[in-house]
Design a protein around this motif. Structure first.
Motif, PDB file in Angstrom:
ATOM      1  N   PHE A  34     -31.923  28.630 -67.329  1.00  0.00           N
ATOM      2  CA  PHE A  34     -31.773  30.261 -67.759  1.00  0.00           C
ATOM      3  C   PHE A  34     -30.872  30.745 -66.726  1.00  0.00           C
ATOM      4  CE2 PHE A  34     -34.278  33.945 -66.795  1.00  0.00           C
ATOM      5  CZ  PHE A  34     -33.942  35.109 -68.131  1.00  0.00           C
ATOM      6  N   SER A  35     -31.483  29.634 -65.369  1.00  0.00           N
ATOM      7  CA  SER A  35     -31.195  30.593 -64.409  1.00  0.00           C
ATOM      8  C   SER A  35     -29.749  30.572 -64.638  1.00  0.00           C
ATOM      9  CB  SER A  35     -30.776  29.713 -63.157  1.00  0.00           C
ATOM     10  OG  SER A  35     -32.630  30.029 -62.847  1.00  0.00           O
ATOM     11  N   VAL A  36     -29.466  29.855 -64.612  1.00  0.00           N
ATOM     12  CA  VAL A  36     -27.034  29.496 -65.066  1.00  0.00           C
ATOM     13  C   VAL A  36     -26.662  30.726 -66.056  1.00  0.00           C
ATOM     14  CG1 VAL A  36     -25.504  28.086 -65.549  1.00  0.00           C
ATOM     15  CG2 VAL A  36     -27.303  27.406 -64.368  1.00  0.00           C
ATOM     16  N   MET A  37     -27.809  30.837 -67.308  1.00  0.00           N
ATOM     17  CA  MET A  37     -26.990  32.069 -68.064  1.00  0.00           C
ATOM     18  C   MET A  37     -27.136  33.373 -67.112  1.00  0.00           C
ATOM     19  SD  MET A  37     -25.533  30.694 -70.774  1.00  0.00           S
ATOM     20  CE  MET A  37     -25.745  32.397 -71.086  1.00  0.00           C
ATOM     21  N   VAL A  38     -28.150  33.067 -66.777  1.00  0.00           N
ATOM     22  CA  VAL A  38     -28.606  34.795 -66.196  1.00  0.00           C
ATOM     23  C   VAL A  38     -27.127  35.324 -64.841  1.00  0.00           C
ATOM     24  CG1 VAL A  38     -29.760  36.105 -64.757  1.00  0.00           C
ATOM     25  CG2 VAL A  38     -30.498  35.192 -66.308  1.00  0.00           C
ATOM     26  N   VAL A  39     -27.188  34.203 -64.484  1.00  0.00           N
ATOM     27  CA  VAL A  39     -25.530  34.418 -63.198  1.00  0.00           C
ATOM     28  C   VAL A  39     -24.225  34.310 -63.948  1.00  0.00           C
ATOM     29  CG1 VAL A  39     -24.456  33.122 -61.176  1.00  0.00           C
ATOM     30  CG2 VAL A  39     -26.790  32.769 -61.380  1.00  0.00           C
ATOM     31  N   VAL A  40     -24.093  33.647 -65.669  1.00  0.00           N
ATOM     32  CA  VAL A  40     -23.091  33.653 -66.223  1.00  0.00           C
ATOM     33  C   VAL A  40     -22.561  35.266 -66.615  1.00  0.00           C
ATOM     34  CG1 VAL A  40     -22.101  32.981 -68.368  1.00  0.00           C
ATOM     35  CG2 VAL A  40     -22.829  31.144 -66.719  1.00  0.00           C
ATOM     36  N   VAL A  41     -23.764  35.629 -66.869  1.00  0.00           N
ATOM     37  CA  VAL A  41     -23.939  36.991 -67.512  1.00  0.00           C
ATOM     38  C   VAL A  41     -23.360  37.556 -66.574  1.00  0.00           C
ATOM     39  CG1 VAL A  41     -24.720  38.729 -68.465  1.00  0.00           C
ATOM     40  CG2 VAL A  41     -25.494  36.840 -69.912  1.00  0.00           C
ATOM     41  N   MET A  42     -24.142  38.010 -64.685  1.00  0.00           N
ATOM     42  CA  MET A  42     -24.291  38.784 -64.191  1.00  0.00           C
ATOM     43  C   MET A  42     -22.769  39.199 -63.597  1.00  0.00           C
ATOM     44  SD  MET A  42     -26.722  40.572 -63.847  1.00  0.00           S
ATOM     45  CE  MET A  42     -26.526  41.798 -62.548  1.00  0.00           C
ATOM     46  N   SER A  96     -18.147  48.450 -52.102  1.00  0.00           N
ATOM     47  CA  SER A  96     -19.342  48.427 -53.419  1.00  0.00           C
ATOM     48  C   SER A  96     -19.453  47.090 -53.424  1.00  0.00           C
ATOM     49  CB  SER A  96     -19.665  49.398 -54.219  1.00  0.00           C
ATOM     50  OG  SER A  96     -18.850  50.486 -54.002  1.00  0.00           O
ATOM     51  N   THR A  97     -19.875  46.571 -52.866  1.00  0.00           N
ATOM     52  CA  THR A  97     -20.501  45.754 -53.585  1.00  0.00           C
ATOM     53  C   THR A  97     -21.725  44.378 -52.824  1.00  0.00           C
ATOM     54  OG1 THR A  97     -19.792  42.402 -53.982  1.00  0.00           O
ATOM     55  CG2 THR A  97     -18.916  43.772 -52.323  1.00  0.00           C
ATOM     56  N   ASN A  98     -22.289  43.624 -53.466  1.00  0.00           N
ATOM     57  CA  ASN A  98     -23.474  42.843 -53.099  1.00  0.00           C
ATOM     58  C   ASN A  98     -22.694  41.498 -52.718  1.00  0.00           C
ATOM     59  OD1 ASN A  98     -24.209  42.331 -54.700  1.00  0.00           O
ATOM     60  ND2 ASN A  98     -25.644  43.440 -55.464  1.00  0.00           N
ATOM     61  N   LEU A 126     -22.998  35.518 -55.909  1.00  0.00           N
ATOM     62  CA  LEU A 126     -23.539  36.813 -56.563  1.00  0.00           C
ATOM     63  C   LEU A 126     -25.223  36.921 -55.671  1.00  0.00           C
ATOM     64  CD1 LEU A 126     -22.781  36.195 -60.237  1.00  0.00           C
ATOM     65  CD2 LEU A 126     -21.702  37.215 -58.414  1.00  0.00           C
ATOM     66  N   PHE A 127     -25.397  38.000 -55.471  1.00  0.00           N
ATOM     67  CA  PHE A 127     -26.738  38.243 -54.993  1.00  0.00           C
ATOM     68  C   PHE A 127     -27.788  37.735 -56.288  1.00  0.00           C
ATOM     69  CE2 PHE A 127     -30.221  41.676 -55.259  1.00  0.00           C
ATOM     70  CZ  PHE A 127     -30.173  41.604 -53.875  1.00  0.00           C
ATOM     71  N   VAL A 128     -27.672  38.340 -57.590  1.00  0.00           N
ATOM     72  CA  VAL A 128     -28.559  37.107 -58.538  1.00  0.00           C
ATOM     73  C   VAL A 128     -29.383  36.111 -58.252  1.00  0.00           C
ATOM     74  CG1 VAL A 128     -27.355  37.049 -59.852  1.00  0.00           C
ATOM     75  CG2 VAL A 128     -29.365  37.805 -60.371  1.00  0.00           C
ATOM     76  N   LEU A 169     -31.827  33.709 -57.209  1.00  0.00           N
ATOM     77  CA  LEU A 169     -33.026  32.874 -58.054  1.00  0.00           C
ATOM     78  C   LEU A 169     -32.833  31.430 -57.521  1.00  0.00           C
ATOM     79  CD1 LEU A 169     -30.864  34.049 -61.496  1.00  0.00           C
ATOM     80  CD2 LEU A 169     -33.765  34.253 -60.827  1.00  0.00           C
ATOM     81  N   GLY A 170     -32.365  31.603 -56.609  1.00  0.00           N
ATOM     82  CA  GLY A 170     -31.934  30.392 -55.266  1.00  0.00           C
ATOM     83  C   GLY A 170     -31.222  29.295 -56.370  1.00  0.00           C
ATOM     84  N   LEU A 171     -30.035  29.381 -56.820  1.00  0.00           N
ATOM     85  CA  LEU A 171     -29.588  28.385 -57.482  1.00  0.00           C
ATOM     86  C   LEU A 171     -28.542  28.781 -56.581  1.00  0.00           C
ATOM     87  CD1 LEU A 171     -28.398  27.713 -60.842  1.00  0.00           C
ATOM     88  CD2 LEU A 171     -27.158  29.820 -60.729  1.00  0.00           C
ATOM     89  N   ASP A 172     -27.813  26.909 -56.369  1.00  0.00           N
ATOM     90  CA  ASP A 172     -27.058  26.502 -55.430  1.00  0.00           C
ATOM     91  C   ASP A 172     -25.365  27.026 -56.764  1.00  0.00           C
ATOM     92  OD1 ASP A 172     -25.256  25.934 -53.491  1.00  0.00           O
ATOM     93  OD2 ASP A 172     -25.476  23.924 -53.692  1.00  0.00           O
ATOM     94  N   HIS A 173     -24.494  28.040 -55.669  1.00  0.00           N
ATOM     95  CA  HIS A 173     -23.526  28.444 -56.542  1.00  0.00           C
ATOM     96  C   HIS A 173     -22.661  29.144 -56.471  1.00  0.00           C
ATOM     97  CE1 HIS A 173     -25.054  32.618 -56.371  1.00  0.00           C
ATOM     98  NE2 HIS A 173     -24.042  32.628 -57.611  1.00  0.00           N
ATOM     99  N   SER A 174     -21.124  28.870 -57.167  1.00  0.00           N
ATOM    100  CA  SER A 174     -20.303  29.843 -56.536  1.00  0.00           C
ATOM    101  C   SER A 174     -19.516  30.404 -58.086  1.00  0.00           C
ATOM    102  CB  SER A 174     -18.490  28.752 -55.691  1.00  0.00           C
ATOM    103  OG  SER A 174     -18.780  28.041 -56.776  1.00  0.00           O
ATOM    104  N   VAL A 175     -18.908  30.883 -57.595  1.00  0.00           N
ATOM    105  CA  VAL A 175     -17.841  31.871 -58.873  1.00  0.00           C
ATOM    106  C   VAL A 175     -17.294  32.609 -59.035  1.00  0.00           C
ATOM    107  CG1 VAL A 175     -17.944  34.209 -60.403  1.00  0.00           C
ATOM    108  CG2 VAL A 175     -20.133  33.231 -59.782  1.00  0.00           C
ATOM    109  N   THR A 176     -15.566  31.906 -59.923  1.00  0.00           N
ATOM    110  CA  THR A 176     -14.104  32.079 -59.786  1.00  0.00           C
ATOM    111  C   THR A 176     -14.089  33.246 -61.164  1.00  0.00           C
ATOM    112  OG1 THR A 176     -14.158  30.226 -60.671  1.00  0.00           O
ATOM    113  CG2 THR A 176     -14.323  29.462 -58.520  1.00  0.00           C
TER     114      THR A 176
END
Length: 273
Positions: free
Chosen positions: A5-13, A55-57, A80-82, A86-93
């Protein structure tokens, strides 16, 4: 379940952030900016750290430019801030394409980001560059009676000295650019996409729009144990009842498109403005 669920939230965000972050909205049409006269296309190649952007966080924001025949492929990487909350170790490309308006004036370009819901390409101007040190890019997109504006200050190192930043902001203010929209990007404790539990590649979910396959992969990398949810696949057609079913062959993972290697250069990590 909670991790998925946390990953899906991050994907949307991540998709939302790619559209709204890093820009400000202004009334009126884009105003033409003069590009630097000493710009050569190879000066923008490689990995840059985003020091300031509108304008970014987000944190750990970098962009990697790879030359093409008519411009660059540019891959942003950010945290991402979100995702942090959520404590998710992530990166977004997120990968977009820059094209020269006129090869004789390479400081004037257009950019297409597949993540941008608006169909109009944005104009990009290289306002200033000191090769091997910093670059300043101005981006503007006309949207009916408003314009979507961003400025990014890039550096080859994670920091840039205060004197240089002050000079850049003074020059931008003289060009009627509101430097009050700047946010400073933090680069402490950042990880490469191969070191995070989840690397969420926006292009895997929405496509890329400029060649047949998506750039990169959202599969987990490094020592991470999780994976980002796969983009939904199109339903397969039912087989005819009169046709005998044939044994299925073992499936093999879809290949990722590797980051291009420039002649005489090194392979870079996939790392938006």
């Amino acid at each position: 379940m909670a991790a998925s669920f946390s990953v899906m939230v991050v994907v949307v965000m991540a998709v939302v952030a790619a559209v709204v972050e890093g820009h400000s909205m202004e009334f009126g049409r884009c105003k033409a900016k003069t590009g630097t006269g000493n710009f050569a296309p190879d000066q923008l190649e490689g990995k840059w750290y985003v020091i300031q952007i509108f304008s970014t966080n987000s944190r750990c924001l970098t962009v990697n430019f790879t030359r093409t025949n008519d411009g660059y492929l540019a891959t942003e990487t950010r945290e991402l801030f979100v995702g942090r909350k959520l404590g998710l170790d992530h990166s977004v490309t997120n990968t977009g394409r820059y094209t020269f308006k006129d090869p004789a004036q390479p400081s004037q370009m257009r950019v297409y980001w597949p993540s941008n819901i608006f169909p109009v390409q944005a104009d990009v101007t290289v306002i200033d560059i000191q090769p091997g040190s910093f670059a300043v890019l101005y981006e503007c997109q006309n949207l009916y009676f408003v314009s979507r504006v961003s400025v990014a200050v890039l550096a080859k190192q994670p920091t840039l000295d205060a004197e240089t930043i002050q000079r850049i902001e003074t020059d931008l203010a003289a060009m009627d650019i509101d430097v009050g929209d700047f946010d400073t990007i933090k680069h402490e404790g950042c990880k490469a996409p191969t070191e995070t539990d989840f690397n969420i590649n926006i292009n895997d979910y929405i496509g890329d729009g400029f060649h047949g396959s998506s750039v990169g992969s959202s599969a987990p990398s490094g020592s991470g144990s999780g994976s980002a949810p796969a983009a939904p696949a199109a339903p397969s057609s039912p087989s005819s009842p009169s046709s005998p079913s044939s044994p299925s062959s073992p499936s093999s993972p879809s290949p990722s498109i590797p980051t291009p290697v420039l002649p005489g250069g090194n392979r870079e990590e996939n790392e938006v403005f």
